[in-house]
Design an enzyme around this catalytic site. Sequence first.
Site, mmCIF file in Angstrom:
data_model
loop_
_atom_site.group_PDB
_atom_site.id
_atom_site.type_symbol
_atom_site.label_atom_id
_atom_site.label_comp_id
_atom_site.label_asym_id
_atom_site.label_seq_id
_atom_site.Cartn_x
_atom_site.Cartn_y
_atom_site.Cartn_z
ATOM 1 N N ARG A 169 -78.451 -67.354 -90.599
ATOM 2 C CA ARG A 169 -77.151 -67.837 -91.073
ATOM 3 C C ARG A 169 -76.172 -68.008 -89.918
ATOM 4 N NH1 ARG A 169 -77.871 -63.486 -95.826
ATOM 5 N NH2 ARG A 169 -79.448 -64.671 -96.961
ATOM 6 N N GLY A 225 -53.080 -67.159 -90.670
ATOM 7 C CA GLY A 225 -52.856 -68.205 -89.671
ATOM 8 C C GLY A 225 -53.551 -67.930 -88.357
ATOM 9 N N ARG A 278 -82.401 -61.539 -91.610
ATOM 10 C CA ARG A 278 -82.064 -62.744 -92.376
ATOM 11 C C ARG A 278 -80.681 -63.271 -92.030
ATOM 12 N NH1 ARG A 278 -80.664 -58.561 -95.953
ATOM 13 N NH2 ARG A 278 -78.803 -58.970 -97.211
ATOM 14 N N HIS A 279 -79.810 -62.399 -91.553
ATOM 15 C CA HIS A 279 -78.458 -62.815 -91.204
ATOM 16 C C HIS A 279 -78.437 -63.664 -89.924
ATOM 17 C CE1 HIS A 279 -77.136 -60.175 -94.346
ATOM 18 N NE2 HIS A 279 -77.712 -59.144 -93.758
ATOM 19 N N CYS A 281 -51.281 -61.288 -87.200
ATOM 20 C CA CYS A 281 -50.032 -61.987 -87.513
ATOM 21 C C CYS A 281 -49.519 -61.368 -88.802
ATOM 22 C CB CYS A 281 -50.212 -63.509 -87.595
ATOM 23 S SG CYS A 281 -51.133 -64.152 -89.000
ATOM 24 N N ASP A 291 -48.715 -62.392 -83.005
ATOM 25 C CA ASP A 291 -47.402 -63.038 -83.000
ATOM 26 C C ASP A 291 -46.361 -61.962 -83.317
ATOM 27 O OD1 ASP A 291 -47.497 -62.616 -85.765
ATOM 28 O OD2 ASP A 291 -47.195 -64.717 -86.283
ATOM 29 N N THR A 333 -49.750 -62.166 -92.025
ATOM 30 C CA THR A 333 -50.779 -62.054 -93.069
ATOM 31 C C THR A 333 -52.190 -61.959 -92.490
ATOM 32 O OG1 THR A 333 -51.085 -64.442 -93.235
ATOM 33 C CG2 THR A 333 -49.421 -63.422 -94.696
ATOM 34 N N HIS A 380 -73.268 -58.419 -91.336
ATOM 35 C CA HIS A 380 -73.829 -59.662 -91.870
ATOM 36 C C HIS A 380 -73.402 -60.921 -91.119
ATOM 37 C CE1 HIS A 380 -74.544 -57.805 -96.138
ATOM 38 N NE2 HIS A 380 -75.048 -57.077 -95.162
ATOM 39 N N ASN A 381 -72.186 -60.930 -90.574
ATOM 40 C CA ASN A 381 -71.656 -62.152 -89.961
ATOM 41 C C ASN A 381 -71.564 -62.089 -88.446
ATOM 42 O OD1 ASN A 381 -69.509 -61.669 -92.628
ATOM 43 N ND2 ASN A 381 -71.008 -63.320 -92.659
#
Length: 143
Positions: free
Chosen positions: A136, A70, A132-133, A65, A8, A67, A98-99
């Site tokens: 998840r 959003g 292991r990730h 953006c 933005d 911060t 990990h994610n």
Amino acid sequence: MKIALGADHGGFELKEKIKSHLLGKGFEVLDLGTNSTASVDYPKFGHAVGHAVVNKDADFGIVVCGTGIGISIATNKVPGVRAALCTNTTMARLTREHNDANVLALGGRIVGDVLALEMVDIFLSTAFEGGRHSNRINSIEAI
């Protein structure tokens, strides 16, 4: 590797620096806007980047953006997106390891340019660890 970018007005200047940085490193860039500092609503740009990643029009996405909050929330509304708001290099590395995050979210008014570009490099060069990730990530995708 192709990277989708979206921001933005609060993230426009950092997006442009990231774009130049990526192009200088040989990445292909899909710039989905915005194209100025004129006030706009971030959900449109987060949504566009999320869909570009999920539809395989880009390998990864980066959204910015003011911060980062959003636009990360908006981007995560796209099924299949795992957008992570990062404020330091450890977060950028771990969210990939990990994610298996596929979109990096940054705050243009929160992090400096040098740190932001370092996070971009780490995010794009870090592989998902699996193991292991994976269980998840599968649980997240099942929600």
